[in-house]
Design an enzyme around this catalytic site. Structure first.
Site, PDB file in Angstrom:
ATOM      1  N   LYS A  80       0.780  -0.979   0.065  1.00  0.00           N
ATOM      2  CA  LYS A  80      -0.174   0.052  -0.132  1.00  0.00           C
ATOM      3  C   LYS A  80       0.839   1.301  -0.133  1.00  0.00           C
ATOM      4  O   LYS A  80       1.967   1.130   0.679  1.00  0.00           O
ATOM      5  CB  LYS A  80      -0.821  -0.096   1.254  1.00  0.00           C
ATOM      6  CG  LYS A  80      -2.071   0.853   1.350  1.00  0.00           C
ATOM      7  CD  LYS A  80      -2.676   0.641   2.669  1.00  0.00           C
ATOM      8  CE  LYS A  80      -4.047   1.573   2.949  1.00  0.00           C
ATOM      9  NZ  LYS A  80      -4.857   1.000   3.784  1.00  0.00           N
ATOM     10  N   SER A 156      -9.563   0.896   3.102  1.00  0.00           N
ATOM     11  CA  SER A 156      -8.662   1.833   2.433  1.00  0.00           C
ATOM     12  C   SER A 156      -7.360   1.009   1.821  1.00  0.00           C
ATOM     13  O   SER A 156      -7.007   1.765   0.591  1.00  0.00           O
ATOM     14  CB  SER A 156      -8.015   2.943   3.024  1.00  0.00           C
ATOM     15  OG  SER A 156      -7.222   2.603   4.276  1.00  0.00           O
ATOM     16  N   SER A 180      -9.511  -1.787   7.274  1.00  0.00           N
ATOM     17  CA  SER A 180      -9.106  -1.493   5.830  1.00  0.00           C
ATOM     18  C   SER A 180      -8.094  -2.787   5.464  1.00  0.00           C
ATOM     19  O   SER A 180      -7.703  -2.430   4.263  1.00  0.00           O
ATOM     20  CB  SER A 180      -8.197  -0.322   5.785  1.00  0.00           C
ATOM     21  OG  SER A 180      -9.078   0.875   6.030  1.00  0.00           O
TER      22      SER A 180
END
Length: 466
Positions: A80, A156, A180
């Protein structure tokens, strides 16, 4: 041996060590898939091809010289884009952060996987500043679900879930503040692990809400999930929240099974009577684990409310200067949530922390009678991109905040959770396997058991054929 994008990471490493395939062939195969599929999927924001190929060549040279290779020899992974990656600005899904200087060093968790000879392929799309459950980034574009490109990947850590599901990286790294890791695992149909708060160091990653932020892995295979997690364990003094604990390997315990464990299904707040997809998945996992007892997780709704207030209070304070100086450069929806947090009375934050402590104590009492709790991960399968509302228990409610209905109470007190994917149709949905603090081994043993029973699995998506 030919390249297989869906081969388990541990098998890839074995094949590379035994010379059945080279690290360069493996990395080249994944880079080709990224080139082919990422324009539609939008999972990667940065591809570190030169770095990956150089590391692959070095691994092949070491093998040819008869040197010992690491446990993840030649296995590609991605992270990420809130993780620091050498040579790239840590954008954290934002427009503002793109002006940052390139990172001079990788995040600690990236370093630890690299030390095990895993190979970084790049940075992954995410919700702006991690304040998102949908994966619809206003600056980089939405990350799309590999099982249906018209649907959300979840946030996310959207790129992490999507890249792993689509066979672009066998392992990926994400963060979980309110869900997330577990939400993208559920929507994209992969395994995910949110460890105990403080278990894995967050050093050199961009924060969201310090007292709730966790980092953890995604994988298509439970053995890979446990292996990656084990290799990332260990204290780091630069993260004050990282606990000083002995490394406790989970990989050797996977096949111990769940016999003797006291397993219960979360009822009450977590009941899914009006959510057929979630209910079916929870029922299937419960049957596979032999769980019949239903327990009430008292106070979960209060814990969720506390998580909202704590998240808003801490994150808005962290971003206050950016809000004052560059408000127009935020996604308007993210900006408005930060602004609401900035206006929140301090008394609310303090009361939320009291509620959080109370719920923690309630959960510790509950874990005196059970070892594992089964709960839904999301109330539904992946919604359509752009969808703003959902029907929940007969009521139409805003979609974005309610995606985390079942994940937020668990994050609030930092419990370890393995998310397992169940396919009841064309789209997957996840189930949470929740244990007491520091018992990731129980979560992973249960995940391995439901995978072995063929109840939970990461199925190849339709993306290649669309």
């Amino acid at each position: 041996m030919s390249f297989d994008a869906f081969a388990p990471a541990h098998r890839i490493a074995t094949d590379i060590r035994e010379g059945a395939i080279s690290a360069k062939e493996v990395v080249g195969g994944f880079l080709q898939r990224i080139h082919k599929l990422n324009p539609a999927l939008n999972a990667f924001t940065d591809v570190t091809a030169e770095r990956a190929l150089a590391q692959a060549s070095a691994i092949d040279a070491r093998r040819a010289a008869g040197k010992t290779l690491g446990p993840l020899a030649g296995v590609p992974f991605a992270a990420k884009n809130l993780f620091d990656i050498t040579g790239l600005p840590t954008r954290a899904g934002s427009k503002i952060n793109r002006a940052r200087l390139p990172s001079e060093r990788d995040a600690v968790l990236i370093e630890r996987l690299t030390q095990a000879d895993a190979i970084l392929l790049g940075g992954l799309n995410m919700g702006e500043y991690a304040y998102d459950f949908t994966g619809e980034n206003a600056h980089d574009g939405p990350c799309r679900n590999p099982h249906d490109l018209a649907r959300m990947a979840g946030g996310s850590s959207s790129g992490s879930g999507a890249a792993t599901a689509a066979g672009l990286a066998p392992i990926s790294l994400g963060s979980d503040t309110n869900g997330s890791i577990r939400v993208p695992s559920s929507f994209c149909g992969v395994f995910g692990l949110k460890p105990t708060y403080g278990r894995l160091p967050r050093t050199r990653s961009f924060p969201f809400c310090d007292s709730l932020d966790h980092l953890g892995p995604f994988a298509r295979d439970v053995t890979d999930l446990a292996m990656a997690y084990d290799l990332m364990q260990g204290h780091d003094a630069h993260d004050p929240a990282c606990a000083v604990r002995t490394i406790e390997p989970t990989l050797p315990t996977l096949k111990d099974g769940v016999s003797g464990l006291r397993i219960a299904i979360a009822g009450g707040y977590f009941a899914t009577d009006a959510m057929p997809e979630a209910q079916s998945a929870v029922t299937a996992v419960a049957r596979a684990l032999g769980a019949m007892r239903v327990i009430d997780v008292a106070g979960a709704g209060i814990a969720r409310a506390a998580a909202f207030l704590i998240t808003n209070g801490e994150s808005s304070a962290f971003h206050l200067q950016r809000l004052q100086q560059r408000a127009d450069d935020f996604d308007p929806e993210t900006r408005d949530r930060f602004l609401a947090g900035a206006l929140q009375p301090t008394a609310w934050y303090l009361q939320a922390q009291r509620a959080r402590r109370w719920f923690h104590d309630e959960m510790m009492r509950l874990f005196e009678t059970v070892d594992l709790i089964i709960a839904p991960a999301t109330p539904c399968t992946a919604p359509e991109l752009g969808q703003k509302a959902m029907v929940l228990q007969g009521n139409t409610v805003p979609l974005r905040p309610h995606i985390g209905l079942f994940t937020q109470p668990i994050s609030c007190v930092g419990l370890p959770v393995a998310a397992v994917p169940v396919f009841g149709g064309l789209l997957p949905i996840g189930v949470q396997l929740i244990a007491a603090p520091w018992r990731e081994d129980i979560c992973l043993r249960a995940a391995y058991a439901v995978a072995r029973a063929q109840v939970a699995s990461a199925q190849p998506p339709r993306l290649d054929h669309d």
